[in-house]
Each structure stands twice: as structure tokens, then as C-alpha cells.
Design a protein around this motif. Sequence first.
Motif, mmCIF file in Angstrom:
data_model
loop_
_atom_site.group_PDB
_atom_site.id
_atom_site.type_symbol
_atom_site.label_atom_id
_atom_site.label_comp_id
_atom_site.label_asym_id
_atom_site.label_seq_id
_atom_site.Cartn_x
_atom_site.Cartn_y
_atom_site.Cartn_z
ATOM 1 N N VAL A 9 -7.715 -6.756 8.074
ATOM 2 C CA VAL A 9 -7.253 -7.842 7.211
ATOM 3 C C VAL A 9 -7.877 -7.617 5.841
ATOM 4 O O VAL A 9 -9.083 -7.367 5.739
ATOM 5 C CB VAL A 9 -7.671 -9.222 7.759
ATOM 6 C CG1 VAL A 9 -7.178 -10.342 6.853
ATOM 7 C CG2 VAL A 9 -7.140 -9.423 9.177
ATOM 8 N N ALA A 10 -7.072 -7.693 4.797
ATOM 9 C CA ALA A 10 -7.579 -7.497 3.430
ATOM 10 C C ALA A 10 -7.204 -8.685 2.562
ATOM 11 O O ALA A 10 -6.057 -9.146 2.583
ATOM 12 C CB ALA A 10 -7.030 -6.204 2.816
ATOM 13 N N THR A 11 -8.173 -9.178 1.799
ATOM 14 C CA THR A 11 -7.949 -10.297 0.890
ATOM 15 C C THR A 11 -7.303 -9.794 -0.394
ATOM 16 O O THR A 11 -7.723 -8.784 -0.961
ATOM 17 C CB THR A 11 -9.277 -10.994 0.566
ATOM 18 O OG1 THR A 11 -9.895 -11.394 1.795
ATOM 19 C CG2 THR A 11 -9.059 -12.211 -0.311
ATOM 20 N N VAL A 12 -6.289 -10.512 -0.846
ATOM 21 C CA VAL A 12 -5.595 -10.157 -2.089
ATOM 22 C C VAL A 12 -6.223 -10.936 -3.246
ATOM 23 O O VAL A 12 -6.482 -12.138 -3.143
ATOM 24 C CB VAL A 12 -4.095 -10.473 -1.996
ATOM 25 C CG1 VAL A 12 -3.381 -10.084 -3.296
ATOM 26 C CG2 VAL A 12 -3.470 -9.746 -0.814
ATOM 27 N N GLY A 13 -6.473 -10.245 -4.341
ATOM 28 C CA GLY A 13 -7.019 -10.868 -5.541
ATOM 29 C C GLY A 13 -6.603 -10.076 -6.762
ATOM 30 O O GLY A 13 -5.688 -9.240 -6.694
ATOM 31 N N PRO A 14 -7.256 -10.299 -7.882
ATOM 32 C CA PRO A 14 -6.872 -9.600 -9.116
ATOM 33 C C PRO A 14 -6.833 -8.083 -8.987
ATOM 34 O O PRO A 14 -6.020 -7.421 -9.638
ATOM 35 C CB PRO A 14 -7.962 -10.036 -10.109
ATOM 36 C CG PRO A 14 -8.442 -11.350 -9.589
ATOM 37 C CD PRO A 14 -8.349 -11.263 -8.093
ATOM 38 N N ALA A 15 -7.689 -7.525 -8.127
ATOM 39 C CA ALA A 15 -7.738 -6.060 -7.994
ATOM 40 C C ALA A 15 -6.623 -5.504 -7.125
ATOM 41 O O ALA A 15 -6.399 -4.292 -7.100
ATOM 42 C CB ALA A 15 -9.093 -5.644 -7.399
ATOM 43 N N SER A 16 -5.901 -6.387 -6.423
ATOM 44 C CA SER A 16 -4.947 -5.881 -5.425
ATOM 45 C C SER A 16 -3.605 -6.602 -5.419
ATOM 46 O O SER A 16 -2.796 -6.385 -4.513
ATOM 47 C CB SER A 16 -5.574 -5.992 -4.027
ATOM 48 O OG SER A 16 -6.087 -7.293 -3.797
ATOM 49 N N ALA A 17 -3.345 -7.447 -6.395
ATOM 50 C CA ALA A 17 -2.142 -8.288 -6.352
ATOM 51 C C ALA A 17 -0.872 -7.583 -6.806
ATOM 52 O O ALA A 17 0.231 -8.089 -6.575
ATOM 53 C CB ALA A 17 -2.366 -9.546 -7.197
ATOM 54 N N SER A 18 -0.969 -6.431 -7.447
ATOM 55 C CA SER A 18 0.245 -5.765 -7.927
ATOM 56 C C SER A 18 1.013 -5.163 -6.749
ATOM 57 O O SER A 18 0.411 -4.764 -5.743
ATOM 58 C CB SER A 18 -0.111 -4.649 -8.906
ATOM 59 O OG SER A 18 -0.755 -3.580 -8.234
ATOM 60 N N PRO A 19 2.333 -5.087 -6.851
ATOM 61 C CA PRO A 19 3.114 -4.483 -5.760
ATOM 62 C C PRO A 19 2.668 -3.060 -5.437
ATOM 63 O O PRO A 19 2.658 -2.661 -4.260
ATOM 64 C CB PRO A 19 4.549 -4.508 -6.306
ATOM 65 C CG PRO A 19 4.557 -5.648 -7.281
ATOM 66 C CD PRO A 19 3.198 -5.641 -7.901
ATOM 67 N N GLU A 20 2.282 -2.312 -6.452
ATOM 68 C CA GLU A 20 1.865 -0.928 -6.230
ATOM 69 C C GLU A 20 0.576 -0.863 -5.409
ATOM 70 O O GLU A 20 0.460 -0.050 -4.478
ATOM 71 C CB GLU A 20 1.647 -0.218 -7.572
ATOM 72 C CG GLU A 20 2.897 -0.067 -8.423
ATOM 73 C CD GLU A 20 3.302 -1.349 -9.141
ATOM 74 O OE1 GLU A 20 4.465 -1.432 -9.585
ATOM 75 O OE2 GLU A 20 2.457 -2.277 -9.245
ATOM 76 N N MET A 21 -0.383 -1.737 -5.716
ATOM 77 C CA MET A 21 -1.638 -1.730 -4.970
ATOM 78 C C MET A 21 -1.447 -2.293 -3.563
ATOM 79 O O MET A 21 -2.058 -1.803 -2.608
ATOM 80 C CB MET A 21 -2.711 -2.512 -5.723
ATOM 81 C CG MET A 21 -4.077 -2.490 -5.030
ATOM 82 S SD MET A 21 -4.722 -0.822 -4.709
ATOM 83 C CE MET A 21 -5.303 -0.370 -6.343
ATOM 84 N N LEU A 22 -0.610 -3.292 -3.417
ATOM 85 C CA LEU A 22 -0.322 -3.821 -2.080
ATOM 86 C C LEU A 22 0.251 -2.725 -1.182
ATOM 87 O O LEU A 22 -0.136 -2.595 -0.014
ATOM 88 C CB LEU A 22 0.645 -5.001 -2.168
ATOM 89 C CG LEU A 22 0.088 -6.294 -2.772
ATOM 90 C CD1 LEU A 22 1.216 -7.277 -3.038
ATOM 91 C CD2 LEU A 22 -0.967 -6.921 -1.865
ATOM 92 N N LYS A 23 1.150 -1.931 -1.729
ATOM 93 C CA LYS A 23 1.718 -0.824 -0.952
ATOM 94 C C LYS A 23 0.632 0.202 -0.611
ATOM 95 O O LYS A 23 0.570 0.700 0.527
ATOM 96 C CB LYS A 23 2.850 -0.153 -1.730
ATOM 97 C CG LYS A 23 3.510 0.997 -0.959
ATOM 98 C CD LYS A 23 4.704 1.572 -1.713
ATOM 99 C CE LYS A 23 5.366 2.683 -0.902
ATOM 100 N NZ LYS A 23 6.556 3.235 -1.610
ATOM 101 N N ALA A 24 -0.216 0.515 -1.596
ATOM 102 C CA ALA A 24 -1.289 1.482 -1.350
ATOM 103 C C ALA A 24 -2.235 0.987 -0.257
ATOM 104 O O ALA A 24 -2.672 1.763 0.605
ATOM 105 C CB ALA A 24 -2.059 1.737 -2.641
ATOM 106 N N LEU A 25 -2.527 -0.306 -0.259
ATOM 107 C CA LEU A 25 -3.428 -0.867 0.757
ATOM 108 C C LEU A 25 -2.763 -0.862 2.132
ATOM 109 O O LEU A 25 -3.408 -0.571 3.145
ATOM 110 C CB LEU A 25 -3.845 -2.291 0.377
ATOM 111 C CG LEU A 25 -4.682 -2.442 -0.902
ATOM 112 C CD1 LEU A 25 -5.143 -3.884 -1.063
ATOM 113 C CD2 LEU A 25 -5.869 -1.515 -0.904
ATOM 114 N N PHE A 26 -1.473 -1.171 2.177
ATOM 115 C CA PHE A 26 -0.765 -1.134 3.460
ATOM 116 C C PHE A 26 -0.768 0.285 4.031
ATOM 117 O O PHE A 26 -1.054 0.501 5.214
ATOM 118 C CB PHE A 26 0.665 -1.637 3.296
ATOM 119 C CG PHE A 26 1.497 -1.483 4.539
ATOM 120 C CD1 PHE A 26 1.358 -2.363 5.603
ATOM 121 C CD2 PHE A 26 2.397 -0.433 4.663
ATOM 122 C CE1 PHE A 26 2.101 -2.205 6.764
ATOM 123 C CE2 PHE A 26 3.150 -0.265 5.816
ATOM 124 C CZ PHE A 26 2.998 -1.165 6.870
#
Length: 470
Positions: A9-26
Motif C-alpha cells: 500500500v502506498a500513500t499518494v501525496g505531492p511526490a506521487s500524485a501525477s499520472p506518470e508517477m502513479l503508473k511508475a509506482l504501480f
Amino acid sequence: MRRRRAKIVATVGPASASPEMLKALFLAGVDTFRLNFSHGTHKDHASVHASIRALERDMRRPIGILMDLQGPKIRVGTLRDRKITVRSGETIRFVCSGSEGDGRAIPLPHPEIFAALAPGDDLLIDDGKVRVRATRLGNDYIEAEVIVGGAISNHKGVNLPGTILDLSPLTSKDRADLESGLHLGVDWVALSFVQKPSDVIEARALIGERAGLMAKIEKPAALERIDDIIQMSDAIMVARGDLGVEIPHEEVPARQKELVRACRLAGKPVIVATQMLDSMVAAPTPTRAEASDVATAIYDGADAVMLSAESATGLYPREAVEMMDRIIRSTEQHKMYRAIIEATQPDEDQTPPHAVAAAAAGLASAIHAAAIVAYTSSGATAGRIARKRPRVPILATTTSVEVSRRLCLLWGAHSALSGQVQSYEEMVGRATELAKQEEFAVSGDSLVVVAGIPLGQAGTTNNLRVVSVS
């Protein structure tokens, strides 16, 4: 397909809210994203939610979304000079209302504290950095001796480890946030500062079946009624941040093990959270102790481990997820892992659904099946199988998009959507198709198929079959 059983489980915040970073985290390994409603606006969360659902469509994989409510955070009020310093042994005074506080009167605008506190009870300020003990009480004041001195500044948090407050777990902000999250279609709602079973009942009345209800265990009072709280919840979070403030640090590891085992016994998912890779907020690698902490949660049998600031505001969100993924896989592949997991097997539940699920886990291991295929309408069948922590993966197939997303928190479950099946033979055929499609099996492999007959009826795990993939 994730090459591990425990989830991230990963918390979304300013460092991860962009669609590109969300995809990278997934792609790095996130199974469920956490939206922390203590921060951000409804518009912010709606944007992230939309991005995750778009990613879900692109990846053709269910992705869970957990909304975490802020809860009734207790804080001191506004101090006249913004900050005061108190020293061990001196007496200080808290007042419920009045003008801005000073060294003689610290505002504490929470009447429920004045109604519940008793002489000898402790108040912990700023995550326990300052500790005071109540000595004399009135209707609108508290006199307290400073046990551990330090600085007290505006709006610092206050914890009361030995006191049960007559306080709803849902503030007016939480209720507005909850309505917004449920309207978006979140999969899980995490309820903060649960003290007693009635807190869960209150939240359930508002949530209904629109989302899974997760109780966060961060108050000593909740530990006293933990079995009832687990039974009334759909999942549990071991929130070690506030819990570690309110109970001695040395007790937290044992409490974590107790909670994970209790949830496994009940067949409910359990997340271990807070500061798991905390140094990765500012560094590209964790400490050895942090790596061991994640591994310990996996050896305990936790369903999921969680990143907070590491992925929300840290400098290395993707690296933190990748590191957690590597630690989980390394731990699960270690020669001691199975021995430890099987040594903590819960006793058999004497009901047909649990007996069938336990038999499926044992049979799949004995015949070296490629997977256990669980037909589940509510997620309960998959949960009963996961309770046994089988050696083979669980392919959890359901007709419900909502259930498939909630299963993204369940240990060992790879959730997949399936159309309605009308007959037993069609069910078996669909199971083999899905196993091949999801790359769990090839021709010649064996599968253990578990379902409830009649099909599509929740709570009827009563059928077990071994099939060969052709």
C-alpha cells in the motif's frame, strides 16, 4: 503478476500524485493506493482517484483505493507566545476555554478531556516529547505535574493513553470527507482513533456496503476490545505511529504480532503501517533496521505493508516501492519463511466453508497445483483460503469490480474479473481459461477449484475439485 504474496500500500501525496508517477509506482509494485484525507482538498483527491482509475483501465488490472479519514485529532490551542518551555517537576495548568494561553494556562479546547480525565492520568504532547500527569481537576481546568519537560507550541497533538473519551470517531470534517470519498467510489475506508466496537458500528451505518471498513488500531483502549473490533471490521491497520506514542515502545512489536495473528484467525486482511522505510523520505536506500522491520511484518504473516511519507512526500517514492517489493520477495523466498508461517497456522474453524478452504490449501500443496482458483462473490472464499497461507498462489475470480479491487489487499490473492457462469462445468472451463490467460498455468498443470454451490451466493464455500489444464 506479482511474484510475491504480501501486498504493498502506498500513500499518494505531492511526490506521487501525477499520472506518470502513479503508473511508475504501480509498475514498481503498488497494489493499493492510500488517499490521506488529513491533507489535500476534495478536488485534489478526486483528481488522483480519476488518474488511478484511468491507470486501472490501461493496465487491465484491478487497483485498490483506500481513503484514510483524519479522525478526532486532539490538539492544544493557540499560545500567546507561540511556544513555551516546561521543565520536569513544575506544575502547569490547562484550561478548556479563555484567552490565549501562556505558561500558566495552556488552552486545551476539548471538553471531553475535562469530563473523562482522572488524577494520575497522563497527557502526552507532541508525540510524547512532553509528558505531564494530572494532579488536580476542575470543571474547566486541569493542573498537571511535568514528568518529561520540553517545548509546547501551537496546535501540537495530545495523546491520552489511559483515558477513554466520549468522542465520536467521525468529526464533521470526516463526514464530509466520507461522503466525497464514497461518491468517488473508494474501495476501503480507514477509520482513525477507534476506541471501542461502537465506533465501528457508527461508521458502518454511514458506509454500509459501499466500501470495506478498516479499523486503525492506534489507541490502547482498542486493544482491550480487539476481538470485537476485528469481527465488526472488514480489515485492520496496525497504525504504529500513534500506538507507539500511547503504549511503551518495547510493547509495539509484540502487539503487532498479536494483531496480525488475530486478524489471520478471523480471516480479515491486516496492514502493518508507519515508518517502515522512513529514512527513504530523504535517502535512496533504507537502514538495515528498516529492511528488517518490513521483513518481520512479512514473517508475522501480514497481508500488506504500507508506505506513508516515503511515497507521499519523499524524494524517492519509486525507489521506496521497489525496495519494499524486493524485501517482501526475498523474505518469502527464504528457507525459514514457510516454517515460520506454518508454525503460526490458526486452528481449524469448525464450519464447512472453512474446512473446504483449508482442504483446498492442503490439497494444492500436496499435488503441486499451479494455483487455487477461488470463485468468490463477496471475497469471503478467497479470504478463507488466504487464512491458511497456502504455498501456491490464489487466483480469486469474481463478477464484481468492487470485490476485485478490495481483494488487492488480501495476502496471496491475484484478483481477476470473470463473467457470470451458469453451470458447474462452465465454471470449471472458465477457471482453466483464466489460469492460462493470467499466466498461472500451462497445459498439463493441475488446478484446485473452490466455489460455492449454488453459484454466486455469498458464504457458501462448499465445493472442491481438481482439474487438469488442457
